[in-house]
Design a protein around this motif. Structure first.
Motif, mmCIF file in Angstrom:
data_model
loop_
_atom_site.group_PDB
_atom_site.id
_atom_site.type_symbol
_atom_site.label_atom_id
_atom_site.label_comp_id
_atom_site.label_asym_id
_atom_site.label_seq_id
_atom_site.Cartn_x
_atom_site.Cartn_y
_atom_site.Cartn_z
ATOM 1 N N GLY A 104 -0.779 -2.034 -8.554
ATOM 2 C CA GLY A 104 -1.838 -1.182 -9.083
ATOM 3 C C GLY A 104 -3.060 -1.171 -8.196
ATOM 4 O O GLY A 104 -3.206 -1.981 -7.274
ATOM 5 N N GLY A 105 -3.937 -0.215 -8.482
ATOM 6 C CA GLY A 105 -5.200 -0.142 -7.764
ATOM 7 C C GLY A 105 -5.161 0.694 -6.499
ATOM 8 O O GLY A 105 -6.189 0.911 -5.865
ATOM 9 N N THR A 106 -3.976 1.181 -6.109
ATOM 10 C CA THR A 106 -3.838 2.013 -4.916
ATOM 11 C C THR A 106 -3.896 3.480 -5.316
ATOM 12 O O THR A 106 -3.348 3.869 -6.349
ATOM 13 C CB THR A 106 -2.492 1.731 -4.214
ATOM 14 O OG1 THR A 106 -2.356 0.331 -3.987
ATOM 15 C CG2 THR A 106 -2.395 2.470 -2.893
ATOM 16 N N ASN A 107 -4.519 4.303 -4.504
ATOM 17 C CA ASN A 107 -4.554 5.737 -4.784
ATOM 18 C C ASN A 107 -3.129 6.268 -4.896
ATOM 19 O O ASN A 107 -2.336 6.117 -3.954
ATOM 20 C CB ASN A 107 -5.295 6.468 -3.661
ATOM 21 C CG ASN A 107 -5.292 7.971 -3.865
ATOM 22 O OD1 ASN A 107 -4.350 8.650 -3.486
ATOM 23 N ND2 ASN A 107 -6.365 8.476 -4.460
ATOM 24 N N ARG B 125 2.999 2.162 -12.446
ATOM 25 C CA ARG B 125 3.555 0.928 -11.884
ATOM 26 C C ARG B 125 4.982 0.693 -12.379
ATOM 27 O O ARG B 125 5.412 -0.428 -12.581
ATOM 28 C CB ARG B 125 2.670 -0.278 -12.232
ATOM 29 C CG ARG B 125 1.246 -0.153 -11.751
ATOM 30 C CD ARG B 125 0.308 -1.222 -12.316
ATOM 31 N NE ARG B 125 0.836 -2.555 -12.120
ATOM 32 C CZ ARG B 125 1.164 -3.381 -13.124
ATOM 33 N NH1 ARG B 125 0.978 -3.008 -14.386
ATOM 34 N NH2 ARG B 125 1.630 -4.589 -12.873
#
Length: 324
Positions: A264-267, A237
């Motif tokens: 965040g949290g995205t492939n 990030r």
């Protein structure tokens, strides 16, 4: 014409490698093994080469600054070991990072060990007044580097920080030490204040050009070329210059996409493709490349009046155009 992979020629590489071994050891302990694994095979050897070439640019010799140059490389690589720990990066120079290969605790100690070897090399010899002045310049740059690394952690996930914030981080984290390498080499060779200050400015602008190019590499080169995963900054990030330029130039949809990715949290692989599309569409890649070229041109301008600076001028060209 861009230079090849390394800014150091084969002879300089061999000399520097031998000097690094002299200060770090041959691998008789776990500490030495971990330090040597981080040092070899060497990267671009930019900072020690700058130190030696700056000495030559003011009428000195590479031998005058060889130990100091090796010390700067030890200190630089130590910072990379710790940087990979901060970023949790498993790859450095195309292979496992020190922390990935030896463990977190061992990597921390290896970074400290390389730092101590580097300091010993800096202070190992030469006219005392020159050595002290050159060491002060280098230590001040390392202090700025620490500030830059800490500031970098503060802006994670924050696309509102703006491009100027990242440029300030580059100046502290990268440009300060490249500038110090040049200034220290010149000081050790007996440069006038005007000469060593011009070489510091040259090195700072060169460092900016290299770092801007580094920010572009995840979007312009393959993993095997960059030596690290192209998705590293996204996974961490970490907003970089081209991303912030795209955030500034893009429309609402572009900014929303970038904000989602850097929340965040995205492939990371999927996110990388989406970010690349935004960077291309907004012209951010081209704008960042032009900024690198401008820094390189400013670096070359600082060499006016230094007749033995042909190699330094070539390095500035390489910084602007290098494919990796």
């Amino acid at each position: 014409m861009p230079l090849a992979v390394s800014p150091a020629d084969d002879t300089a590489v061999r000399i520097l490698e031998a000097e690094l071994l002299r200060w770090v050891g041959s691998g008789d302990s776990l500490l030495e093994l971990a330090c040597l694994d981080a040092l070899f095979p060497p990267g671009k050897l930019l900072r020690p080469v700058l130190c030696m070439e700056s000495a030559k640019a003011v009428g000195g010799t590479a031998d005058q600054v060889l130990a100091f140059a090796a010390g700067i490389e030890c200190l630089h690589v130590a910072s990379l070991i710790h940087d990979d720990i901060v970023d949790q990066d498993p790859v450095r120079r195309g292979r496992a990072s020190t922390a990935e290969q030896y463990g977190l605790a061992e990597a921390l100690v290896a970074g400290d060990g390389l730092s101590m070897a580097g300091m010993a090399a800096l202070l190992s010899g030469g006219p005392a007044e020159r050595v002290l002045q050159a060491a002060r310049v280098t230590i001040e740059a390392l202090r700025h580097m620490c500030q830059g690394i800490m500031r970098e952690t503060e802006i994670r996930g924050d696309l509102t920080c703006g491009a100027p914030a990242v440029l300030d981080i580059m100046r502290a984290k990268t440009a300060a030490l490249t500038g110090a390498a040049c200034q220290a080499g010149a000081i050790l060779a007996g440069a006038t204040p005007q000469q060593h200050q011009a070489l510091r400015r040259y090195g700072e602008q060169l460092g900016m050009a290299f770092q801007i190019r580094d920010d572009l590499l995840p979007y312009t080169a393959e993993d095997q070329v960059t030596g690290k995963t192209a998705t590293s900054d996204i996974a961490n990030r970490q907003p970089t210059l081209p991303v912030l330029l795209a955030h500034e130039a893009g429309d609402e949809a572009d900014r929303n996409l970038l904000t989602t990715v850097f929340s965040g949290g995205t492939n990371p692989v999927t996110a990388h493709r989406a970010v690349l599309a935004v960077l291309t569409r907004t012209g951010a890649l081209g704008r960042a490349a032009r900024m690198a070229s401008s820094c390189a041109e400013q670096a070359r301008a600082e060499l006016t009046g230094l007749p033995n600076s042909t190699r330094l001028a070539q390095l500035a060209t390489s910084a602007a155009d290098r494919p990796r």
